[in-house]
Each structure stands twice: as C-alpha cells, then as structure tokens.
Design a protein around this motif. Structure first.
Motif, PDB file in Angstrom:
ATOM      1  N   ARG A 345     -11.384 -38.801  15.016  1.00 39.58           N
ATOM      2  CA  ARG A 345     -10.288 -39.756  15.141  1.00 39.58           C
ATOM      3  C   ARG A 345      -9.274 -39.619  14.012  1.00 39.58           C
ATOM      4  O   ARG A 345      -8.059 -39.605  14.234  1.00 39.58           O
ATOM      5  N   ALA A 346      -9.753 -39.527  12.764  1.00 42.46           N
ATOM      6  CA  ALA A 346      -8.818 -39.387  11.641  1.00 42.46           C
ATOM      7  C   ALA A 346      -8.081 -38.054  11.711  1.00 42.46           C
ATOM      8  O   ALA A 346      -6.897 -37.968  11.389  1.00 42.46           O
ATOM      9  N   GLU A 347      -8.780 -37.010  12.142  1.00 41.01           N
ATOM     10  CA  GLU A 347      -8.166 -35.689  12.239  1.00 41.01           C
ATOM     11  C   GLU A 347      -7.047 -35.674  13.275  1.00 41.01           C
ATOM     12  O   GLU A 347      -5.946 -35.169  13.020  1.00 41.01           O
ATOM     13  N   VAL A 348      -7.306 -36.261  14.442  1.00 41.84           N
ATOM     14  CA  VAL A 348      -6.291 -36.276  15.495  1.00 41.84           C
ATOM     15  C   VAL A 348      -5.133 -37.195  15.117  1.00 41.84           C
ATOM     16  O   VAL A 348      -3.966 -36.875  15.357  1.00 41.84           O
ATOM     17  N   THR A 349      -5.448 -38.342  14.501  1.00 36.85           N
ATOM     18  CA  THR A 349      -4.391 -39.242  14.047  1.00 36.85           C
ATOM     19  C   THR A 349      -3.520 -38.559  13.006  1.00 36.85           C
ATOM     20  O   THR A 349      -2.290 -38.707  13.003  1.00 36.85           O
ATOM     21  N   SER A 350      -4.142 -37.792  12.117  1.00 36.75           N
ATOM     22  CA  SER A 350      -3.377 -37.042  11.120  1.00 36.75           C
ATOM     23  C   SER A 350      -2.473 -36.012  11.782  1.00 36.75           C
ATOM     24  O   SER A 350      -1.338 -35.790  11.343  1.00 36.75           O
ATOM     25  N   ALA A 351      -2.958 -35.375  12.836  1.00 31.38           N
ATOM     26  CA  ALA A 351      -2.128 -34.412  13.562  1.00 31.38           C
ATOM     27  C   ALA A 351      -0.903 -35.094  14.163  1.00 31.38           C
ATOM     28  O   ALA A 351       0.205 -34.532  14.173  1.00 31.38           O
ATOM     29  N   LEU A 352      -1.088 -36.317  14.662  1.00 30.55           N
ATOM     30  CA  LEU A 352       0.048 -37.071  15.187  1.00 30.55           C
ATOM     31  C   LEU A 352       1.073 -37.338  14.092  1.00 30.55           C
ATOM     32  O   LEU A 352       2.284 -37.194  14.300  1.00 30.55           O
ATOM     33  N   PHE A 353       0.605 -37.689  12.899  1.00 29.87           N
ATOM     34  CA  PHE A 353       1.521 -37.953  11.801  1.00 29.87           C
ATOM     35  C   PHE A 353       2.212 -36.690  11.304  1.00 29.87           C
ATOM     36  O   PHE A 353       3.322 -36.753  10.769  1.00 29.87           O
ATOM     37  N   VAL A 354       1.567 -35.539  11.460  1.00 29.88           N
ATOM     38  CA  VAL A 354       2.251 -34.283  11.126  1.00 29.88           C
ATOM     39  C   VAL A 354       3.505 -34.143  11.980  1.00 29.88           C
ATOM     40  O   VAL A 354       4.589 -33.812  11.481  1.00 29.88           O
ATOM     41  N   ALA A 355       3.380 -34.387  13.272  1.00 28.84           N
ATOM     42  CA  ALA A 355       4.546 -34.310  14.163  1.00 28.84           C
ATOM     43  C   ALA A 355       5.623 -35.291  13.722  1.00 28.84           C
ATOM     44  O   ALA A 355       6.820 -34.968  13.732  1.00 28.84           O
ATOM     45  N   CYS A 356       5.201 -36.491  13.323  1.00 31.19           N
ATOM     46  CA  CYS A 356       6.172 -37.497  12.882  1.00 31.19           C
ATOM     47  C   CYS A 356       6.901 -37.054  11.630  1.00 31.19           C
ATOM     48  O   CYS A 356       8.131 -37.178  11.526  1.00 31.19           O
ATOM     49  N   TYR A 357       6.170 -36.512  10.665  1.00 27.46           N
ATOM     50  CA  TYR A 357       6.785 -36.165   9.385  1.00 27.46           C
ATOM     51  C   TYR A 357       7.578 -34.869   9.444  1.00 27.46           C
ATOM     52  O   TYR A 357       8.453 -34.651   8.619  1.00 27.46           O
ATOM     53  N   VAL A 358       7.285 -34.023  10.405  1.00 25.12           N
ATOM     54  CA  VAL A 358       8.188 -32.896  10.644  1.00 25.12           C
ATOM     55  C   VAL A 358       9.541 -33.447  11.093  1.00 25.12           C
ATOM     56  O   VAL A 358      10.607 -32.980  10.673  1.00 25.12           O
ATOM     57  N   GLY A 359       9.499 -34.487  11.921  1.00 20.92           N
ATOM     58  CA  GLY A 359      10.735 -35.115  12.367  1.00 20.92           C
ATOM     59  C   GLY A 359      11.503 -35.800  11.266  1.00 20.92           C
ATOM     60  O   GLY A 359      12.736 -35.869  11.303  1.00 20.92           O
ATOM     61  N   ILE A 360      10.807 -36.314  10.265  1.00 21.80           N
ATOM     62  CA  ILE A 360      11.487 -37.043   9.201  1.00 21.80           C
ATOM     63  C   ILE A 360      12.014 -36.118   8.106  1.00 21.80           C
ATOM     64  O   ILE A 360      12.795 -36.536   7.251  1.00 21.80           O
ATOM     65  N   SER A 361      11.625 -34.839   8.126  1.00 19.23           N
ATOM     66  CA  SER A 361      11.978 -33.948   7.018  1.00 19.23           C
ATOM     67  C   SER A 361      13.023 -32.897   7.385  1.00 19.23           C
ATOM     68  O   SER A 361      14.124 -32.870   6.812  1.00 19.23           O
ATOM     69  N   ILE A 362      12.699 -32.043   8.345  1.00 13.42           N
ATOM     70  CA  ILE A 362      13.581 -30.905   8.638  1.00 13.42           C
ATOM     71  C   ILE A 362      14.983 -31.342   9.057  1.00 13.42           C
ATOM     72  O   ILE A 362      15.982 -30.826   8.530  1.00 13.42           O
ATOM     73  N   PRO A 363      15.137 -32.299   9.993  1.00 12.67           N
ATOM     74  CA  PRO A 363      16.502 -32.697  10.361  1.00 12.67           C
ATOM     75  C   PRO A 363      17.302 -33.277   9.201  1.00 12.67           C
ATOM     76  O   PRO A 363      18.520 -33.099   9.130  1.00 12.67           O
ATOM     77  N   VAL A 364      16.617 -33.974   8.275  1.00 12.44           N
ATOM     78  CA  VAL A 364      17.320 -34.610   7.162  1.00 12.44           C
ATOM     79  C   VAL A 364      17.889 -33.570   6.204  1.00 12.44           C
ATOM     80  O   VAL A 364      19.004 -33.726   5.687  1.00 12.44           O
ATOM     81  N   VAL A 365      17.147 -32.512   5.946  1.00 12.21           N
ATOM     82  CA  VAL A 365      17.683 -31.442   5.102  1.00 12.21           C
ATOM     83  C   VAL A 365      18.901 -30.820   5.774  1.00 12.21           C
ATOM     84  O   VAL A 365      19.900 -30.479   5.123  1.00 12.21           O
ATOM     85  N   GLY A 366      18.846 -30.713   7.099  1.00  9.82           N
ATOM     86  CA  GLY A 366      20.003 -30.198   7.832  1.00  9.82           C
ATOM     87  C   GLY A 366      21.229 -31.065   7.659  1.00  9.82           C
ATOM     88  O   GLY A 366      22.339 -30.553   7.463  1.00  9.82           O
ATOM     89  N   ILE A 367      21.057 -32.385   7.686  1.00  4.82           N
ATOM     90  CA  ILE A 367      22.211 -33.261   7.514  1.00  4.82           C
ATOM     91  C   ILE A 367      22.760 -33.166   6.097  1.00  4.82           C
ATOM     92  O   ILE A 367      23.962 -33.250   5.869  1.00  4.82           O
ATOM     93  N   GLY A 368      21.865 -32.949   5.118  1.00  2.85           N
ATOM     94  CA  GLY A 368      22.331 -32.782   3.742  1.00  2.85           C
ATOM     95  C   GLY A 368      23.142 -31.510   3.569  1.00  2.85           C
ATOM     96  O   GLY A 368      24.205 -31.514   2.936  1.00  2.85           O
ATOM     97  N   ALA A 369      22.660 -30.410   4.154  1.00  6.68           N
ATOM     98  CA  ALA A 369      23.389 -29.139   4.061  1.00  6.68           C
ATOM     99  C   ALA A 369      24.725 -29.221   4.794  1.00  6.68           C
ATOM    100  O   ALA A 369      25.759 -28.760   4.298  1.00  6.68           O
TER     101      ALA A 369
END
Length: 413
Positions: A345-369
């Motif tokens: 359960r913790a492993e799968v929940t962590s995988a879900l949060f990986v998807a979320c944090y990819v969304g919170i990081s890569i696009p934001v660097v793009g907006i900064g550039a």
C-alpha cells in the motif's frame, strides 16, 4: 509481511473511542511536515531582492524540492512497509528540521538549494507513509474517514505554510528567520508525538534494507493510471501557485504585501481541502473526471486574470482550480488505497505521489525559463493554456476509462 493494526487491545479501545489520539497525532505531524515545504513561498521575493536572481532561479530552487521528493519516493517509497511507519516518519521530521536550519542560517543560493532538497526528502518520506499510517491507525469502520483526515492534513499543511510565512515575514521581526524558528518548534512537538503512537506494521527483523523500485501491480493499473493523470494535472496547478504566483502578484499586480501573497496561495490549498470534503457524496467514479473539469475551468479564469490583469480573477480561478484538484486528488488516493494489496500500500501510494510531483516540478521550471525569455506574464499565459488542455484531455480520458468505487482489493501480482 503485512500491514496490521498494532494489536487487538489497541484496536478494541480505538473502536470504542472513535479515532483515538494516534490519528490526530499522526495528522498533526503530517500537516507540520508539509507546511515546512511551502514556508518559503512568500519569501522568494525577499530572496530575489537580497541575491538578485531571476524568476528562473526561483523555479529551479522550487524544483530542487520536487527532485528530492521524487528521488525519495523512488528509493524509499516501500521502506515503511519493511521497517515500519514510525521510523520513517521520525526520519522525515528530522529532515524537515534540517531544512528549516538551512533556511534559518542561509548565506546564499547553496543553502537555499540544500534547504529545498532536504525539504523534498522529508516530504518524500512523509507523503506515502503518513497517508497509509493514518488509515491503518484508525479502526476498520472509520478507514474511509481516516483517508479524508490524511488528505486534509496534507493539503491543509501545504496551505498553512505560505500563510504563516506571509504573516510573520510581513508583520513580525526577522522576516527571513522567525518563521523557521516557529517551524522548528512545531517539528519538535511532532517528533515527540510520533514516538508515542503505536506501530502498524509487523516488522520482519533481518529483512533487507536495500533501496527498491516502485511497482504498481498490473491488476490495479486500470485504477492507478486515471488517478495518476488526475494527480499530475492538479499538482501542475499547485506548482504555478507555490513557485511563481507571489512574484507575479508583486511584479504584475503591484501588491508587495507578503501576507496577501501567502493568503492567495493559502486560499488555493483550502479550496482543495473543501473539494476533498465533497468527494464522499460525489463518489470516486464521478469525482475524478469532474475534479479535472473544475481544474480546467479554474485555469481558464487564471488565464483571464493574467490577460487583464485582475487579482480577483486570479483568486477565483485559484479557488475553483483548487476545489477541482481536491475533489480529484482525494478520489485518486481513495481509489488507489482501496485497490492496493496491503503489503504494497505505501509503495503504490508513493508511486501515485511520484506522478503528482512530476507534475509540480517539470512544468514549473518550464514557466521559469519561458519567463526569462518572454516575461512572467506571457509565460503564465502559456502555462495556463497547457494545464487547461491537459485537464480537459484527462477528463475526457477518465470519462472513457473511469476508476470504480469498488472496495475489493485484488491479490498482489
């Protein structure tokens, strides 16, 4: 190896008394840990003035946090399933304290980067493990309510961080110091509390402690994929508000009051919390697509607020986006939690949060550039269009491939 209540006696007591003290203690620690990750949000304008760096550097500093989260989730996402919830949560709080110390005694960009990476490591340990721990600490009949407690603690903590930092930095002495002293005190209380709650995992002594990879059982992919898509879209919106919105309010709207900036970000996270409260009535199957629809509508309003510009429209768009994110986020966590095998359960929940944090990081660097090349306002317009389109596509996909409300958990692959 399986996740179980700490003991029959504890479970009997908790069943008679409701949630009992352990769930509120774990939720408090979760909120404190997450609030520390957003404390710098209204302070970036001060750091920019002090060190003279651009909005791109702000987004890179912000992304350093997300990198820390993702790395920890990949390397340690399953760790609490192996060694127990409490040691992982205590380690996360210690890292949160180390992050606060970096900001408290910062002397330039290296300390800011270090503080954000440490904050990301802390959040990476907490997001999956604390969510699962809160659910496991609750009696079986209250597990659904416990999921709400966990997600509210997560979003509520994220919202309180910028509000607290904005108020203290604007109206109290030592604008870049006092807030981290307060955070350290809150973390110390959280550590004491976590040490007093029962362990919910039957630890296998001598089990290997090597890093593993996050695995999502094939049987739950029909649930996991739409949940991850909704999480990615919602957290991309959060990236906009936590990384560059205070700078936008200062430079474009001409409002330099950090309490106002923190309150705007706070309103988005509180709207997310309110969105989560409505999920039970809406149901998982409908909450995921409708949440992404609301997210898209909110992004359109944010686009209009940048075009005019208008602070009122920005706040309205943020509140609507936040409510949509909260609706879909809680549905995603609930659906994935229900379908995950107990020992993963913790492993799968962590995988879900990986998807979320990819969304919170890569696009934001793009907006900064893009902001360096075209200006922050133009970059924001492009970003909002992209997130709105992503939300619309995700909603359409979810309508055709819904995540069900079923309680059944399949066996592990």
């Amino acid at each position: 190896m399986s996740s179980q209540p700490a003991g029959q006696q504890w479970d009997d007591i908790e069943s008679r008394r409701g949630m009992g003290p352990a769930v509120p203690i774990a939720a408090y620690a979760f909120a404190v840990a997450m609030s520390g990750t957003t404390l710098p949000t209204p302070l970036y304008t001060l750091y920019q003035a002090q060190y003279g760096f651009s909005s791109l550097i702000v987004t890179v500093i912000f992304a350093a946090y997300a990198v820390g989260v993702i790395a920890t989730l990949f390397l340690c996402g399953q760790l609490s399933d192996t060694i127990g919830r409490r040691p992982v949560l205590v380690a996360g709080l210690v890292l949160a304290a180390a992050s606060a110390l970096c900001f408290l005694f910062e002397g330039g960009l290296p300390a800011l980067f270090a503080g954000r990476v440490l904050s990301g490591l802390s959040a990476g340990l907490f997001t999956g493990s604390a969510t699962v721990a809160i659910v496991e600490l609750a009696p079986e009949r209250l597990r659904g309510r416990a999921t709400l407690v966990a997600t509210v603690a997560n979003m509520g903590g994220l919202g309180v961080g910028p509000l607290l930092a904005g108020l203290l930095s604007e109206y109290a002495p030592a604008p870049l110091g006092l807030v981290f002293v307060v955070n350290l005190a809150l973390v110390a209380v959280a550590i004491v509390g976590i040490l007093r709650i029962p362990e919910t995992v039957r630890v296998q002594h001598g089990a290997p402690m090597r890093p593993g990879r996050l695995r999502v059982p094939r049987s739950i992919l029909p649930t996991f994929v739409p949940a991850a898509l909704a999480g990615f879209a919602g957290f991309a919106m959060f990236g906009l508000f936590t990384a560059v919105t205070p700078t936008y309010i200062d430079e474009v709207e001409g409002i330099g009051n950090r309490a106002v900036q923190g309150a705007v970000v706070f309103s988005v996270f509180m709207a997310s919390t309110l969105g989560q409260l409505t999920m039970t009535k809406v149901g998982v199957r409908r909450a995921l697509p409708w949440g992404t629809v609301l997210l898209g509508v909110g992004m359109v309003l944010i686009f209009c607020s940048l075009l005019l510009p208008s602070l009122a429209l920005l706040v309205l768009g943020g509140v609507i986006s936040g409510s949509g994110q909260g609706l879909s986020f809680r549905a995603a966590v609930t659906a994935v939690g229900r379908r995950s095998p107990p020992d993963q359960r913790a492993e799968v929940t962590s995988a879900l949060f990986v998807a979320c944090y990819v969304g919170i990081s890569i696009p934001v660097v793009g907006i900064g550039a893009l902001g360096v090349a075209t200006g922050l306002r133009t970059a924001g317009l492009v970003f909002t269009v992209c997130v709105a389109l992503l939300a619309a596509a995700t909603a359409a996909w979810l309508v055709r491939n819904p995540a069900g409300d079923e309680e059944r958990r399949p066996p592990s692959d």
